[in-house]
Scaffold this motif. Structure first.
Motif, PDB file in Angstrom:
ATOM      1  N   ARG A  26       0.532  -1.059   0.282  1.00  0.00           N
ATOM      2  CA  ARG A  26      -0.164   0.520   0.173  1.00  0.00           C
ATOM      3  C   ARG A  26       0.982   1.208  -0.071  1.00  0.00           C
ATOM      4  O   ARG A  26       1.586   1.660   0.322  1.00  0.00           O
ATOM      5  CB  ARG A  26      -0.883   0.033   1.988  1.00  0.00           C
ATOM      6  N   VAL A  27       1.232   1.904  -1.470  1.00  0.00           N
ATOM      7  CA  VAL A  27       1.674   3.296  -1.349  1.00  0.00           C
ATOM      8  C   VAL A  27       1.273   4.412  -1.038  1.00  0.00           C
ATOM      9  O   VAL A  27       1.424   5.508  -1.645  1.00  0.00           O
ATOM     10  CB  VAL A  27       2.111   2.851  -2.575  1.00  0.00           C
ATOM     11  N   HIS A  28      -0.075   4.484  -0.910  1.00  0.00           N
ATOM     12  CA  HIS A  28      -0.664   5.251  -0.243  1.00  0.00           C
ATOM     13  C   HIS A  28      -1.987   5.169  -0.024  1.00  0.00           C
ATOM     14  O   HIS A  28      -2.881   4.299  -0.530  1.00  0.00           O
ATOM     15  CB  HIS A  28      -0.970   6.153  -2.025  1.00  0.00           C
ATOM     16  N   GLN A  29      -3.164   6.042   0.603  1.00  0.00           N
ATOM     17  CA  GLN A  29      -4.724   5.338   0.746  1.00  0.00           C
ATOM     18  C   GLN A  29      -5.511   5.090  -0.043  1.00  0.00           C
ATOM     19  O   GLN A  29      -5.786   4.366   0.708  1.00  0.00           O
ATOM     20  CB  GLN A  29      -5.083   7.163   1.562  1.00  0.00           C
ATOM     21  N   SER A  30      -5.725   5.054  -1.091  1.00  0.00           N
ATOM     22  CA  SER A  30      -5.957   4.759  -2.059  1.00  0.00           C
ATOM     23  C   SER A  30      -5.583   3.538  -3.358  1.00  0.00           C
ATOM     24  O   SER A  30      -6.016   3.419  -4.404  1.00  0.00           O
ATOM     25  CB  SER A  30      -6.786   6.192  -2.794  1.00  0.00           C
ATOM     26  N   TYR A  31      -4.009   3.260  -2.603  1.00  0.00           N
ATOM     27  CA  TYR A  31      -4.045   2.284  -4.310  1.00  0.00           C
ATOM     28  C   TYR A  31      -2.929   1.139  -3.551  1.00  0.00           C
ATOM     29  O   TYR A  31      -2.077   1.972  -2.543  1.00  0.00           O
ATOM     30  CB  TYR A  31      -1.688   3.742  -4.660  1.00  0.00           C
ATOM     31  N   LEU A  32      -2.776   0.246  -3.562  1.00  0.00           N
ATOM     32  CA  LEU A  32      -1.832  -1.304  -3.881  1.00  0.00           C
ATOM     33  C   LEU A  32      -1.346  -1.004  -5.093  1.00  0.00           C
ATOM     34  O   LEU A  32      -2.046  -1.446  -5.943  1.00  0.00           O
ATOM     35  CB  LEU A  32      -2.731  -2.201  -3.158  1.00  0.00           C
ATOM     36  N   VAL A  33      -0.132  -1.942  -5.189  1.00  0.00           N
ATOM     37  CA  VAL A  33       0.801  -2.011  -5.916  1.00  0.00           C
ATOM     38  C   VAL A  33       1.826  -3.444  -6.023  1.00  0.00           C
ATOM     39  O   VAL A  33       1.815  -3.196  -4.772  1.00  0.00           O
ATOM     40  CB  VAL A  33       1.712  -0.689  -6.455  1.00  0.00           C
ATOM     41  N   ASN A  34       1.583  -3.541  -6.583  1.00  0.00           N
ATOM     42  CA  ASN A  34       2.315  -5.272  -7.113  1.00  0.00           C
ATOM     43  C   ASN A  34       3.879  -4.723  -7.275  1.00  0.00           C
ATOM     44  O   ASN A  34       4.204  -4.053  -8.107  1.00  0.00           O
ATOM     45  CB  ASN A  34       2.101  -6.231  -8.384  1.00  0.00           C
ATOM     46  N   LEU A  35       4.565  -4.854  -6.345  1.00  0.00           N
ATOM     47  CA  LEU A  35       5.233  -4.929  -6.333  1.00  0.00           C
ATOM     48  C   LEU A  35       6.571  -5.146  -7.988  1.00  0.00           C
ATOM     49  O   LEU A  35       7.493  -4.381  -8.062  1.00  0.00           O
ATOM     50  CB  LEU A  35       6.532  -4.665  -5.668  1.00  0.00           C
ATOM     51  N   HIS A  36       6.308  -6.483  -8.601  1.00  0.00           N
ATOM     52  CA  HIS A  36       6.800  -6.434  -9.475  1.00  0.00           C
ATOM     53  C   HIS A  36       6.525  -5.722 -10.735  1.00  0.00           C
ATOM     54  O   HIS A  36       7.273  -6.175 -12.076  1.00  0.00           O
ATOM     55  CB  HIS A  36       7.252  -8.120  -9.376  1.00  0.00           C
ATOM     56  N   LYS A  67      12.076   0.296   1.155  1.00  0.00           N
ATOM     57  CA  LYS A  67      13.115  -0.461   1.372  1.00  0.00           C
ATOM     58  C   LYS A  67      12.315  -1.946   0.730  1.00  0.00           C
ATOM     59  O   LYS A  67      13.485  -2.306   0.688  1.00  0.00           O
ATOM     60  CB  LYS A  67      12.392  -1.146   3.149  1.00  0.00           C
ATOM     61  N   ALA A  68      11.358  -2.349   0.214  1.00  0.00           N
ATOM     62  CA  ALA A  68      10.410  -3.219  -0.180  1.00  0.00           C
ATOM     63  C   ALA A  68      11.111  -3.226  -1.410  1.00  0.00           C
ATOM     64  O   ALA A  68      11.158  -4.219  -1.703  1.00  0.00           O
ATOM     65  CB  ALA A  68       9.592  -2.610  -0.767  1.00  0.00           C
ATOM     66  N   LEU A  69      11.716  -2.044  -2.041  1.00  0.00           N
ATOM     67  CA  LEU A  69      12.119  -2.470  -3.301  1.00  0.00           C
ATOM     68  C   LEU A  69      13.492  -2.568  -3.357  1.00  0.00           C
ATOM     69  O   LEU A  69      14.083  -3.020  -4.049  1.00  0.00           O
ATOM     70  CB  LEU A  69      12.245  -1.183  -4.176  1.00  0.00           C
ATOM     71  N   LEU A  70      14.613  -2.311  -2.434  1.00  0.00           N
ATOM     72  CA  LEU A  70      15.320  -2.935  -2.263  1.00  0.00           C
ATOM     73  C   LEU A  70      16.120  -3.941  -1.190  1.00  0.00           C
ATOM     74  O   LEU A  70      17.130  -4.169  -1.197  1.00  0.00           O
ATOM     75  CB  LEU A  70      16.208  -1.340  -0.901  1.00  0.00           C
ATOM     76  N   GLY A  71      14.492  -4.380  -0.326  1.00  0.00           N
ATOM     77  CA  GLY A  71      15.036  -5.594   0.167  1.00  0.00           C
ATOM     78  C   GLY A  71      15.250  -6.715  -0.488  1.00  0.00           C
ATOM     79  O   GLY A  71      15.169  -6.728  -1.020  1.00  0.00           O
ATOM     80  N   PRO A  72      15.410  -8.396   0.485  1.00  0.00           N
ATOM     81  CA  PRO A  72      15.517  -8.998  -0.331  1.00  0.00           C
ATOM     82  C   PRO A  72      14.538  -9.844  -0.870  1.00  0.00           C
ATOM     83  O   PRO A  72      13.331  -8.900   0.036  1.00  0.00           O
ATOM     84  CB  PRO A  72      15.991  -9.595   0.963  1.00  0.00           C
ATOM     85  N   GLY A  73      14.785 -10.563  -1.400  1.00  0.00           N
ATOM     86  CA  GLY A  73      13.811 -11.205  -1.990  1.00  0.00           C
ATOM     87  C   GLY A  73      12.644 -10.429  -3.415  1.00  0.00           C
ATOM     88  O   GLY A  73      11.404 -10.347  -3.737  1.00  0.00           O
TER      89      GLY A  73
END
Length: 75
Positions: A26-36, A67-73
């Motif tokens: 969840r990157v914003h109040q109204s948005y969920l984004v698939n990190l890929h 953090k999510a974009l640079l983290g492991p996995g």
């Protein structure tokens, strides 16, 4: 992307919890984004998806997104 919009009676927080294990964030109040599907992150508080869609990132979520974009996995 079809441009189709879906309406749900459940709040976004429900989908946030449901999709988190599948690398949605969840990157914003109204948005969920698939990190890929994130192509780039801009310091002007938005991300660009592979289809060039721009999604705003809440100021308080920016560190979490980084953090999510640079983290492991994350591939």
């Amino acid at each position: 992307r079809t441009g189709e919009k879906l309406v749900s009676s459940k709040g976004i927080f429900h989908y946030d919890e449901l999709l988190a294990p599948l690398q949605f964030l969840r990157v914003h109040q109204s948005y969920l984004v698939n990190l890929h599907y994130i192509r780039s992150l801009h310091t002007e508080q938005y991300i660009v998806l592979h289809d060039k869609t721009q999604i705003p990132v809440a100021r308080l979520k920016m560190a979490l997104v980084r953090k999510a974009l640079l983290g492991p996995g994350f591939n």
